[in-house]
Design an enzyme around this catalytic site. Structure first.
Site, PDB file in Angstrom:
ATOM      1  N   ARG A 113       4.498 -12.248   2.688  1.00 30.86           N
ATOM      2  CA  ARG A 113       4.480 -10.714   2.390  1.00 30.86           C
ATOM      3  C   ARG A 113       5.676 -10.134   2.811  1.00 30.86           C
ATOM      4  O   ARG A 113       6.177  -9.000   2.513  1.00 30.86           O
ATOM      5  CB  ARG A 113       3.252 -10.049   3.145  1.00 30.86           C
ATOM      6  CG  ARG A 113       1.985 -10.676   2.603  1.00 30.86           C
ATOM      7  CD  ARG A 113       0.762 -10.025   2.901  1.00 30.86           C
ATOM      8  NE  ARG A 113       0.648  -8.649   2.504  1.00 30.86           N
ATOM      9  CZ  ARG A 113       0.124  -7.713   3.116  1.00 30.86           C
ATOM     10  NH1 ARG A 113      -0.739  -7.799   4.198  1.00 30.86           N
ATOM     11  NH2 ARG A 113      -0.151  -6.601   2.349  1.00 30.86           N
ATOM     12  N   GLN A 124      -1.975   2.751   7.857  1.00 30.85           N
ATOM     13  CA  GLN A 124      -2.469   1.610   8.062  1.00 30.85           C
ATOM     14  C   GLN A 124      -1.928   0.388   7.475  1.00 30.85           C
ATOM     15  O   GLN A 124      -2.170  -0.605   7.529  1.00 30.85           O
ATOM     16  CB  GLN A 124      -3.987   1.618   7.721  1.00 30.85           C
ATOM     17  CG  GLN A 124      -4.837   2.694   8.155  1.00 30.85           C
ATOM     18  CD  GLN A 124      -6.053   2.603   7.265  1.00 30.85           C
ATOM     19  OE1 GLN A 124      -7.302   2.126   7.320  1.00 30.85           O
ATOM     20  NE2 GLN A 124      -5.990   3.517   6.359  1.00 30.85           N
ATOM     21  N   HIS A 184      -1.532  -0.190  12.392  1.00 30.28           N
ATOM     22  CA  HIS A 184      -2.081  -1.759  12.117  1.00 30.28           C
ATOM     23  C   HIS A 184      -0.891  -2.521  12.402  1.00 30.28           C
ATOM     24  O   HIS A 184      -0.635  -3.912  11.877  1.00 30.28           O
ATOM     25  CB  HIS A 184      -2.861  -1.900  10.584  1.00 30.28           C
ATOM     26  CG  HIS A 184      -4.187  -1.365  10.562  1.00 30.28           C
ATOM     27  ND1 HIS A 184      -4.837  -0.972   9.678  1.00 30.28           N
ATOM     28  CD2 HIS A 184      -5.045  -1.050  11.851  1.00 30.28           C
ATOM     29  CE1 HIS A 184      -6.031  -0.580   9.790  1.00 30.28           C
ATOM     30  NE2 HIS A 184      -6.132  -0.331  11.180  1.00 30.28           N
ATOM     31  N   CYS A 235       5.723 -11.224  20.834  1.00 28.24           N
ATOM     32  CA  CYS A 235       5.618 -12.478  21.690  1.00 28.24           C
ATOM     33  C   CYS A 235       4.283 -12.631  22.469  1.00 28.24           C
ATOM     34  O   CYS A 235       3.929 -11.673  23.174  1.00 28.24           O
ATOM     35  CB  CYS A 235       6.796 -12.406  22.582  1.00 28.24           C
ATOM     36  SG  CYS A 235       6.720 -13.751  23.508  1.00 28.24           S
ATOM     37  N   CYS A 253      11.467 -16.698  21.294  1.00 26.35           N
ATOM     38  CA  CYS A 253      11.512 -15.315  21.453  1.00 26.35           C
ATOM     39  C   CYS A 253      12.659 -14.909  21.735  1.00 26.35           C
ATOM     40  O   CYS A 253      13.435 -15.373  22.710  1.00 26.35           O
ATOM     41  CB  CYS A 253      10.277 -14.593  22.308  1.00 26.35           C
ATOM     42  SG  CYS A 253      10.539 -13.270  23.036  1.00 26.35           S
ATOM     43  N   THR A 288      -6.761   5.144   0.807  1.00 27.31           N
ATOM     44  CA  THR A 288      -7.523   4.132   1.676  1.00 27.31           C
ATOM     45  C   THR A 288      -8.969   4.231   1.155  1.00 27.31           C
ATOM     46  O   THR A 288      -9.597   5.433   1.038  1.00 27.31           O
ATOM     47  CB  THR A 288      -7.226   4.729   2.946  1.00 27.31           C
ATOM     48  OG1 THR A 288      -8.200   3.589   4.190  1.00 27.31           O
ATOM     49  CG2 THR A 288      -7.534   5.924   3.670  1.00 27.31           C
ATOM     50  N   LEU A 348      -7.418   7.157  -5.646  1.00 27.90           N
ATOM     51  CA  LEU A 348      -7.685   6.775  -7.176  1.00 27.90           C
ATOM     52  C   LEU A 348      -9.000   7.019  -7.528  1.00 27.90           C
ATOM     53  O   LEU A 348      -9.342   7.721  -8.584  1.00 27.90           O
ATOM     54  CB  LEU A 348      -7.249   5.312  -7.235  1.00 27.90           C
ATOM     55  CG  LEU A 348      -7.110   4.802  -8.625  1.00 27.90           C
ATOM     56  CD1 LEU A 348      -5.945   5.869  -9.401  1.00 27.90           C
ATOM     57  CD2 LEU A 348      -6.708   3.540  -8.930  1.00 27.90           C
ATOM     58  N   ALA A 381      -1.633   8.392  -6.445  1.00 30.49           N
ATOM     59  CA  ALA A 381      -0.880   8.766  -5.290  1.00 30.49           C
ATOM     60  C   ALA A 381       0.327   9.548  -5.710  1.00 30.49           C
ATOM     61  O   ALA A 381       0.893  10.327  -5.230  1.00 30.49           O
ATOM     62  CB  ALA A 381      -0.891   8.004  -4.034  1.00 30.49           C
TER      63      ALA A 381
HETATM   64  P1  OAD Z   1      -8.219  -0.844   0.569  1.00 34.06           P
HETATM   65  O1  OAD Z   1      -7.520  -2.121  -0.358  1.00 34.06           O
HETATM   66  O2  OAD Z   1      -9.573  -1.220   1.125  1.00 34.06           O
HETATM   67  O3  OAD Z   1      -8.296   0.549  -0.119  1.00 34.06           O
HETATM   68  C1  OAD Z   1      -7.167   1.121  -0.883  1.00 34.06           C
HETATM   69  C2  OAD Z   1      -7.449   2.213  -1.791  1.00 34.06           C
HETATM   70  O4  OAD Z   1      -6.744   2.801  -2.474  1.00 34.06           O
HETATM   71  C3  OAD Z   1      -8.726   1.986  -2.446  1.00 34.06           C
HETATM   72  O5  OAD Z   1      -9.820   3.041  -2.227  1.00 34.06           O
HETATM   73  C4  OAD Z   1      -8.004   2.461  -4.222  1.00 34.06           C
HETATM   74  O6  OAD Z   1      -9.127   3.105  -4.779  1.00 34.06           O
HETATM   75  C5  OAD Z   1      -6.995   3.245  -3.673  1.00 34.06           C
HETATM   76  N1  OAD Z   1      -5.821   2.916  -4.558  1.00 34.06           N
HETATM   77  C6  OAD Z   1      -5.407   2.039  -5.268  1.00 34.06           C
HETATM   78  N2  OAD Z   1      -4.503   2.524  -6.244  1.00 34.06           N
HETATM   79  C7  OAD Z   1      -4.092   3.881  -5.845  1.00 34.06           C
HETATM   80  C8  OAD Z   1      -3.197   4.620  -6.242  1.00 34.06           C
HETATM   81  N3  OAD Z   1      -2.415   4.199  -7.011  1.00 34.06           N
HETATM   82  N4  OAD Z   1      -3.096   5.886  -5.739  1.00 34.06           N
HETATM   83  C9  OAD Z   1      -4.007   6.244  -4.818  1.00 34.06           C
HETATM   84  N5  OAD Z   1      -5.141   5.392  -4.285  1.00 34.06           N
HETATM   85  C10 OAD Z   1      -4.953   4.159  -4.725  1.00 34.06           C
HETATM   86  O7  OAD Z   1      -6.996  -0.593   1.651  1.00 34.06           O
HETATM   87  P2  OAD Z   1      -6.832   0.313   3.005  1.00 34.06           P
HETATM   88  O8  OAD Z   1      -7.794   1.404   2.985  1.00 34.06           O
HETATM   89  O9  OAD Z   1      -5.510   0.734   3.440  1.00 34.06           O
HETATM   90  O10 OAD Z   1      -6.314  -3.774   7.927  1.00 34.06           O
HETATM   91  O11 OAD Z   1      -7.253  -0.978   3.950  1.00 34.06           O
HETATM   92  C11 OAD Z   1      -7.382  -0.580   5.230  1.00 34.06           C
HETATM   93  C12 OAD Z   1      -7.267  -1.828   5.959  1.00 34.06           C
HETATM   94  O12 OAD Z   1      -8.079  -2.628   5.661  1.00 34.06           O
HETATM   95  C13 OAD Z   1      -6.032  -2.409   5.971  1.00 34.06           C
HETATM   96  O13 OAD Z   1      -4.996  -1.627   6.785  1.00 34.06           O
HETATM   97  C14 OAD Z   1      -6.108  -3.769   6.668  1.00 34.06           C
HETATM   98  C15 OAD Z   1      -7.295  -3.979   5.864  1.00 34.06           C
HETATM   99  O14 OAD Z   1      -8.280  -4.925   6.702  1.00 34.06           O
HETATM  100  C16 OAD Z   1      -5.775  -4.777   8.688  1.00 34.06           C
HETATM  101  O15 OAD Z   1      -5.199  -5.525   8.312  1.00 34.06           O
HETATM  102  C17 OAD Z   1      -6.246  -4.562  10.012  1.00 34.06           C
END
Ligand code: OAD
Length: 241
Positions: free
Chosen positions: A55, A87, A105, A113, A132, A172, A198, A215
């Site tokens: 990634r 996030q 996050h 480290c 490290c 999110t 979205l 977005a």
């Molecule tokens: P998600 O994958 O859970 O959600 C992404 C959101 O973005 C969804 O609600 C989609 O509908 C929306 N989406 C997709 N494409 C889009 C676009 N072009 N414009 C606007 N919205 C769009 O991702 P997060 O909510 O970021 O944490 O996930 C939260 C956390 O879950 C992450 O930071 C990660 C994961 O577990 C850790 O790793 C601790």
């Protein structure tokens, strides 16, 4: 006018960074518990390193999109009255022009480290167990917050939510706490709340207003509204106290 913006994977989707939950709950083919928990790292560090190394390398193939750029413009408009919390562990907000981004996050381009606790900028691989830069011990891990760990800078975020006039959640799913609870905190203290996503998220009904779309379209339009409201001296329609 103090504004807290929370972004998630959706803000980077149009840049080509896959979201977490739009692919059958798999993260690029991996189950969450196989790559994003301290236990996974304990028992299968090579798999976890390979996932995050890939990634990190993939960041070279993506570019910020108009949503990132619009949020950088918002920072220029609001200065210290904006707290941008993401996030996301990518660096697209920074490359889009934002200078003060709080990565709750963690960040792909940082190593943590386990020996000395230091955080180090990192663009290469970690899977070959490099020493490290601080203490020399080969105990570096991705500087990302895994499930079961406490996100970074929570005190600062909660303080900002307490004093916010406006809280905006962008891209999110509202499924992961504590970020999913920020809308509650903001409302509790009187902020107006807006969601840009979205599709309807888990928390859509908690917001005063929810707009659905990409977005890259919604965020520049919303920042235009803020710029216009500022020019008019913050009309009451932007704020609800
Ligand atoms: P998600 O994958 O859970 O959600 C992404 C959101 O973005 C969804 O609600 C989609 O509908 C929306 N989406 C997709 N494409 C889009 C676009 N072009 N414009 C606007 N919205 C769009 O991702 P997060 O909510 O970021 O944490 O996930 C939260 C956390 O879950 C992450 O930071 C990660 C994961 O577990 C850790 O790793 C601790």
């Amino acid at each position: 006018m103090r504004v807290v913006v929370l972004t998630g994977a959706g803000v980077s989707a149009e840049s080509g960074v896959p979201t977490f939950r739009d692919a059958d709950g798999l993260w690029e083919g991996h189950r969450v518990e196989d790559v994003a928990t301290p236990e996974a790292f304990e028992y299968q560090p090579s798999i976890v390193h390979a996932f995050y190394d890939a990634r990190r390398a993939a960041l070279a193939d993506v570019e910020p999109n108009p949503a990132h750029q619009a949020l950088a413009r918002l920072e220029q408009l609001l200065g210290d009255d904006l707290l941008l919390v993401t996030q996301n562990i990518d660096d697209l907000h920074e490359r889009g022009g934002s200078q003060r981004v709080l990565h709750m996050h963690g960040e792909l381009q940082s190593a943590l480290c386990r020996g000395c606790g230091g955080h180090y900028p990192w663009t290469g691989e970690l899977g070959d167990y490099p020493p490290c830069p601080g203490c020399g011990v080969a105990e570096l891990r991705p500087d990302v917050v895994w499930f079961g760990e406490i996100p970074y800078e929570m005190d600062r975020i909660l303080e900002a939510l307490t004093g916010a006039d406006l809280f905006v959640s962008i891209g999110t799913s509202g499924m992961v706490y504590p970020a999913a609870g920020f809308v509650h905190q903001a409302r509790l203290h009187g902020a107006r709340t807006l969601e840009l996503n979205l599709a309807p998220s888990e928390g859509t009904t908690l917001f005063h207003e929810s707009r659905q779309g990409r977005a890259g379209t919604l965020v520049p339009a919303w920042v235009d509204e803020i710029a216009w409201a500022m020019a008019r001296g913050w009309a009451h329609d932007v704020r609800e106290k």
